[in-house]
Design an enzyme around this catalytic site. Structure first.
Site, PDB file in Angstrom:
ATOM      1  N   HIS A 210      -6.789  27.133   4.374  1.00 34.72           N
ATOM      2  CA  HIS A 210      -6.202  28.349   3.796  1.00 34.72           C
ATOM      3  C   HIS A 210      -5.161  28.027   2.743  1.00 34.72           C
ATOM      4  O   HIS A 210      -4.707  26.885   2.602  1.00 34.72           O
ATOM      5  CB  HIS A 210      -5.609  29.232   4.896  1.00 34.72           C
ATOM      6  CG  HIS A 210      -4.456  28.619   5.653  1.00 34.72           C
ATOM      7  ND1 HIS A 210      -3.175  28.563   5.155  1.00 34.72           N
ATOM      8  CD2 HIS A 210      -4.408  28.046   6.883  1.00 34.72           C
ATOM      9  CE1 HIS A 210      -2.380  27.996   6.033  1.00 34.72           C
ATOM     10  NE2 HIS A 210      -3.091  27.648   7.103  1.00 34.72           N
ATOM     11  N   CYS A 226      -3.742  23.548  10.934  1.00 40.81           N
ATOM     12  CA  CYS A 226      -4.652  24.023   9.891  1.00 40.81           C
ATOM     13  C   CYS A 226      -4.525  23.161   8.633  1.00 40.81           C
ATOM     14  O   CYS A 226      -3.566  22.411   8.464  1.00 40.81           O
ATOM     15  CB  CYS A 226      -4.364  25.476   9.546  1.00 40.81           C
ATOM     16  SG  CYS A 226      -4.911  26.644  10.816  1.00 40.81           S
TER      17      CYS A 226
END
Length: 320
Positions: A210, A226
């Site tokens: 992301h 992440c």
């Protein structure tokens, strides 16, 4: 060029015109070949090294080292390792800054997305048509900090979300509550959303590739597992990476490279003093060296290899 078609009875002039036309025809392909965007490289026909290291001069006294890093497609750790004596926040106008934009491709299948957490870098091998040039795109990333390790292994992308909402996980909620600042149940799209404007979900529950609302953290171990990309970078690949794309997350701190002449190089990202390198890793490096032609293998400087691995500087260093 129009003067070459003026009628003339001079033989020398005619020969000179023919020569100029021939030279122009030979030169056209070089000028007509489209240049690739920053961080995009044609796959080498021989060897596994792409890009180059180069130096730039700071043009604006307001530029930070992080501004320069972003402008040239490198991350925090990369720019710091390459310029250890340069001020991070005030490098100063006219300062020479080294850009470590040369990379040894990871020693795995060149397919889909490859994320090497050891070097804080993502490689994307897009599928190409028969008339397209095989290429690789590479971008700096942020990964999980201590205690929130980014998981290793082969997975795939499952969904792409534009302007995603963020639902703080339980670990975040507990930490925030302990500080007396509990987060909302959901953070809507906007400048306060830590996912940025683009997110690519992985087939590992809770893990994504992301964007971020804190781009200065790109190239650092700062996330909760992440993979973070600079907003500009994930925007560039968001529409290119289809659902179902393979994602191979690896930890390859030491890479052996070969240039077009089969000369060997090594690139190490983490000092042996900071991270254990297993015997199997070292044996793999030696085995790769053994694949070199005898004339090259006999000249390997193993002392240079040992020193490069110990330093973990991220530089691509010759072994001959």
């Amino acid at each position: 060029m129009s003067s070459c078609f003026v009628k003339s009875t001079c033989g020398d002039c005619l020969l000179r015109c023919v020569f100029i036309v021939a030279l122009w025809l030979v030169s056209v392909p070089a000028f007509a070949e489209p240049s690739l965007p920053l961080g995009h490289y044609p796959l080498p026909e021989t060897g596994n090294i792409v890009g180059e290291t180069y130096t730039v001069s700071v043009e604006d006294e307001k530029d930070t080292l992080l501004d320069i890093a972003h402008a040239h497609g490198v991350g925090y750790e990369e720019i710091r390792r390459a310029n250890p004596d340069t001020s991070l926040w005030v490098p100063g106008k006219g300062t020479q800054v080294q850009i470590p934009a040369q990379h040894i491709l990871p020693d795995v299948e060149r397919k889909g997305v490859v994320i090497n957490i050891a070097e804080l870098r993502l490689y994307y091998y897009p599928e190409v048509q028969n008339d397209e040039m095989p290429r690789v795109e590479t971008y700096p990333i942020g990964i999980g900090r201590d205690g929130f390790d980014t998981p290793l292994g082969i997975t795939k992308t499952t969904m792409r979300l534009e302007d995603p909402a963020w639902y703080p996980p339980e670990s975040v909620r507990r930490e925030a509550a302990a500080r007396g600042d509990p987060p909302p149940n959901v953070v809507p799209p906007g400048p306060d959303n830590p996912l940025g404007q683009h997110a690519i979900l992985l087939d590992i529950p809770g893990y994504l590739i992301h964007g971020t609302n804190q781009p200065d953290g790109i190239g650092m171990r700062a996330s909760r597992g992440c993979i973070r990309m600079h907003p500009d970078d994930i925007k560039a690949v968001f529409d290119q990476i289809p659902n179902g794309t393979q994602v191979n997350i690896i930890d390859e701190p030491i890479k052996l490279g070969r240039d077009a002449n089969h000369l060997p190089y090594v690139q190490a990202f983490t000092s042996l003093n900071e991270q254990e390198t297993s015997i199997s890793d070292l044996l793999n490096i030696v085995n790769n060296v053994d694949e070199l032609p005898d004339t090259k293998r006999s000249n390997i400087d193993y002392e240079a290899m040992k020193n490069a691995i110990r330093r973990g500087s991220g530089r691509i260093e010759p072994l001959i």
